[in-house]
Design an enzyme around this catalytic site. Structure first.
Site, PDB file in Angstrom:
ATOM      1  N   TYR A 131      35.545   8.348 -16.338  1.00  0.00           N
ATOM      2  CA  TYR A 131      36.772   9.027 -15.896  1.00  0.00           C
ATOM      3  C   TYR A 131      37.689   9.376 -17.078  1.00  0.00           C
ATOM      4  O   TYR A 131      38.620  10.157 -16.924  1.00  0.00           O
ATOM      5  CB  TYR A 131      37.576   8.178 -14.904  1.00  0.00           C
ATOM      6  CG  TYR A 131      36.820   7.747 -13.656  1.00  0.00           C
ATOM      7  CD1 TYR A 131      35.636   8.355 -13.281  1.00  0.00           C
ATOM      8  CD2 TYR A 131      37.315   6.724 -12.851  1.00  0.00           C
ATOM      9  CE1 TYR A 131      34.941   7.952 -12.150  1.00  0.00           C
ATOM     10  CE2 TYR A 131      36.631   6.306 -11.712  1.00  0.00           C
ATOM     11  CZ  TYR A 131      35.437   6.925 -11.374  1.00  0.00           C
ATOM     12  OH  TYR A 131      34.756   6.522 -10.253  1.00  0.00           O
ATOM     13  N   HIS A 188      27.517   2.351 -13.514  1.00  0.00           N
ATOM     14  CA  HIS A 188      28.079   3.428 -12.691  1.00  0.00           C
ATOM     15  C   HIS A 188      27.024   4.182 -11.882  1.00  0.00           C
ATOM     16  O   HIS A 188      27.229   4.494 -10.712  1.00  0.00           O
ATOM     17  CB  HIS A 188      28.830   4.410 -13.603  1.00  0.00           C
ATOM     18  CG  HIS A 188      29.866   5.218 -12.909  1.00  0.00           C
ATOM     19  ND1 HIS A 188      30.975   5.710 -13.542  1.00  0.00           N
ATOM     20  CD2 HIS A 188      29.969   5.635 -11.626  1.00  0.00           C
ATOM     21  CE1 HIS A 188      31.712   6.394 -12.679  1.00  0.00           C
ATOM     22  NE2 HIS A 188      31.128   6.361 -11.511  1.00  0.00           N
TER      23      HIS A 188
HETATM   24  N1  NAP Z   1      31.182   4.942  -8.099  1.00  0.00           N
HETATM   25  C1  NAP Z   1      31.214   6.257  -8.041  1.00  0.00           C
HETATM   26  O1  NAP Z   1      30.247   6.944  -8.394  1.00  0.00           O
HETATM   27  C2  NAP Z   1      32.449   6.939  -7.519  1.00  0.00           C
HETATM   28  C3  NAP Z   1      32.383   8.298  -7.118  1.00  0.00           C
HETATM   29  C4  NAP Z   1      33.545   8.895  -6.632  1.00  0.00           C
HETATM   30  C5  NAP Z   1      34.727   8.164  -6.555  1.00  0.00           C
HETATM   31  N2  NAP Z   1      34.771   6.847  -6.971  1.00  0.00           N
HETATM   32  C6  NAP Z   1      36.021   6.052  -6.898  1.00  0.00           C
HETATM   33  O2  NAP Z   1      36.510   6.058  -5.567  1.00  0.00           O
HETATM   34  C7  NAP Z   1      37.862   6.540  -5.547  1.00  0.00           C
HETATM   35  C8  NAP Z   1      38.151   7.231  -4.230  1.00  0.00           C
HETATM   36  O3  NAP Z   1      37.307   8.348  -4.037  1.00  0.00           O
HETATM   37  P1  NAP Z   1      37.811   9.844  -4.216  1.00  0.00           P
HETATM   38  O4  NAP Z   1      39.109   9.855  -4.949  1.00  0.00           O
HETATM   39  O5  NAP Z   1      36.693  10.606  -4.801  1.00  0.00           O
HETATM   40  O6  NAP Z   1      37.984  10.357  -2.733  1.00  0.00           O
HETATM   41  P2  NAP Z   1      38.989   9.977  -1.521  1.00  0.00           P
HETATM   42  O7  NAP Z   1      39.789   8.775  -1.854  1.00  0.00           O
HETATM   43  O8  NAP Z   1      38.152   9.993  -0.301  1.00  0.00           O
HETATM   44  O9  NAP Z   1      39.922  11.276  -1.416  1.00  0.00           O
HETATM   45  C9  NAP Z   1      40.961  11.559  -2.295  1.00  0.00           C
HETATM   46  C10 NAP Z   1      41.686  12.805  -1.761  1.00  0.00           C
HETATM   47  O10 NAP Z   1      42.184  12.544  -0.459  1.00  0.00           O
HETATM   48  C11 NAP Z   1      43.574  12.866  -0.379  1.00  0.00           C
HETATM   49  N3  NAP Z   1      44.247  11.786   0.379  1.00  0.00           N
HETATM   50  C12 NAP Z   1      44.261  10.476   0.065  1.00  0.00           C
HETATM   51  N4  NAP Z   1      44.918   9.759   1.007  1.00  0.00           N
HETATM   52  C13 NAP Z   1      45.348  10.651   1.935  1.00  0.00           C
HETATM   53  C14 NAP Z   1      46.084  10.529   3.146  1.00  0.00           C
HETATM   54  N5  NAP Z   1      46.503   9.338   3.585  1.00  0.00           N
HETATM   55  N6  NAP Z   1      46.357  11.653   3.845  1.00  0.00           N
HETATM   56  C15 NAP Z   1      45.925  12.856   3.404  1.00  0.00           C
HETATM   57  N7  NAP Z   1      45.216  13.033   2.268  1.00  0.00           N
HETATM   58  C16 NAP Z   1      44.929  11.951   1.531  1.00  0.00           C
HETATM   59  C17 NAP Z   1      44.067  12.912  -1.795  1.00  0.00           C
HETATM   60  O11 NAP Z   1      45.038  13.933  -1.897  1.00  0.00           O
HETATM   61  P3  NAP Z   1      46.598  13.613  -2.188  1.00  0.00           P
HETATM   62  O12 NAP Z   1      46.651  13.268  -3.632  1.00  0.00           O
HETATM   63  O13 NAP Z   1      47.250  14.901  -1.858  1.00  0.00           O
HETATM   64  O14 NAP Z   1      47.007  12.476  -1.283  1.00  0.00           O
HETATM   65  C18 NAP Z   1      42.830  13.242  -2.606  1.00  0.00           C
HETATM   66  O15 NAP Z   1      42.719  14.629  -2.785  1.00  0.00           O
HETATM   67  C19 NAP Z   1      37.936   7.407  -6.798  1.00  0.00           C
HETATM   68  O16 NAP Z   1      39.272   7.649  -7.182  1.00  0.00           O
HETATM   69  C20 NAP Z   1      37.147   6.580  -7.779  1.00  0.00           C
HETATM   70  O17 NAP Z   1      37.939   5.529  -8.284  1.00  0.00           O
HETATM   71  C21 NAP Z   1      33.637   6.235  -7.428  1.00  0.00           C
END
Ligand code: NAP
Length: 282
Positions: free
Chosen positions: A54, A112
């Protein structure tokens, strides 16, 4: 290894109530990340998820140092990227991560992604070495298939405290979960609200009305009730607060089953077009 130490390690971390909800940091950096972590800390998040990939470990470390929260009250997860899996680079890269994070250890260190050649043994051995050297309290994996988890428990002498995988109501992960349960490996969820895709399904808002909760909160709660801890990212204080506020209600079995139906869609966000290095998922 007996069940005792295994359970002890697992229970000590993501199953702790304060760490079941983790704040994801991807793809944030700089001021956006500082602001988001500040808001997350204020509403009560104590678990944070970052990764070498990241490029934001330094900003995460800066934000957490500024938060004033004691190190012992935080649960920090970072992940080693596949480019650093060689014996020459693995531990050096973890030391750099710790330097960037301003910490002498993390709580959970993950590999990862499985390596491109599919041979998971060398990176798992390095992961265990990192734990033996005290660079991390626990170790885990991410994006592993059932076959890989089965192999990993044979390679390692220590417990795997999580397999962090994509998990949300639009994706059927029953095969993976069955395999993980059989091995005693807890799953943790990324993309826990499917990067907003969950809002396109009226069912979650409809169920939310019954409980006085939003669709996002219902999605996160469903995952928690599956026994899976959640990682969720947001930049907006109101959303950050809502994502943390999911412990004061319980979805009924009927509503859990209604949401289960959505998983038939099998909508994967982090698929091969987004991550060409992804394995053939279960
Ligand atoms: N291990 C891996 O390979 C891997 C892969 C992907 C992600 N990750 C980790 O998992 C974390 C979470 O996954 P992600 O960020 O990809 O996806 P996510 O948490 O499913 O979605 C994030 C998005 O959802 C919106 N959001 C969040 N809460 C909300 C709510 N209560 N109401 C409306 N919209 C909302 C956010 O926009 P706003 O900012 O407008 O709220 C953002 O655009 C990542 O940050 C990372 O740390 C790990």
């Amino acid at each position: 290894m007996g069940l005792g130490p295994y359970l002890e390690a697992v229970m000590s971390i993501y199953y702790q109530k304060s760490f079941q909800r983790s704040f994801g940091t991807f793809p944030l950096n700089g001021d956006a990340l500082l602001g988001a972590i500040d808001a997350a800390v204020q509403v009560g998040f104590r678990a944070f998820d970052t990764a070498q990939m990241y490029g934001n470990e330094a900003a995460t470390g800066e934000a957490l140092a500024a938060s004033g929260i004691g190190r012992q009250d935080l649960c920090i997860t970072t992940k080693v990227m596949a480019e650093n899996f060689s014996d020459a680079r693995f531990l050096v890269s973890v030391e750099q991560s710790l330097k960037d994070l301003r910490m002498d250890h993390v709580d959970v260190l993950l590999v990862h992604w499985p390596p491109a050649d599919g041979d998971i043994t060398p990176s798992l051995q390095q992961l265990q070495k990192a734990q033996e050297r005290g660079l991390t309290r626990h170790i885990g994996v991410s994006n592993y298939t059932v076959t890989m988890m089965q192999k990993a428990v044979q390679v390692l002498d220590v417990p795997i405290v999580t397999n962090q995988v994509e998990f949300h109501p639009l994706l059927d992960q029953t095969v993976l979960m069955k395999g993980a349960n059989a091995l005693g490996i807890p799953l943790s969820a990324y993309c826990a609200i499917a990067r907003g895709e969950v809002f396109r399904r009226p069912l979650l808002s409809e169920i939310g009305l019954e409980y006085g909760k939003s669709a996002a909160q219902i999605a996160l709660r469903w995952t928690l009730q599956k026994g899976v801890s959640v990682n969720v990212m947001s930049t907006r204080p109101a959303n950050i607060a809502a994502n943390f506020d999911i412990m004061d209600f319980t979805l009924s079995n009927v509503d859990m089953a209604r949401i289960d139906e959505l998983t038939r869609e099998n909508h994967r966000i982090v698929n091969k077009s987004l991550a060409p290095f992804a394995p053939d998922f279960d």
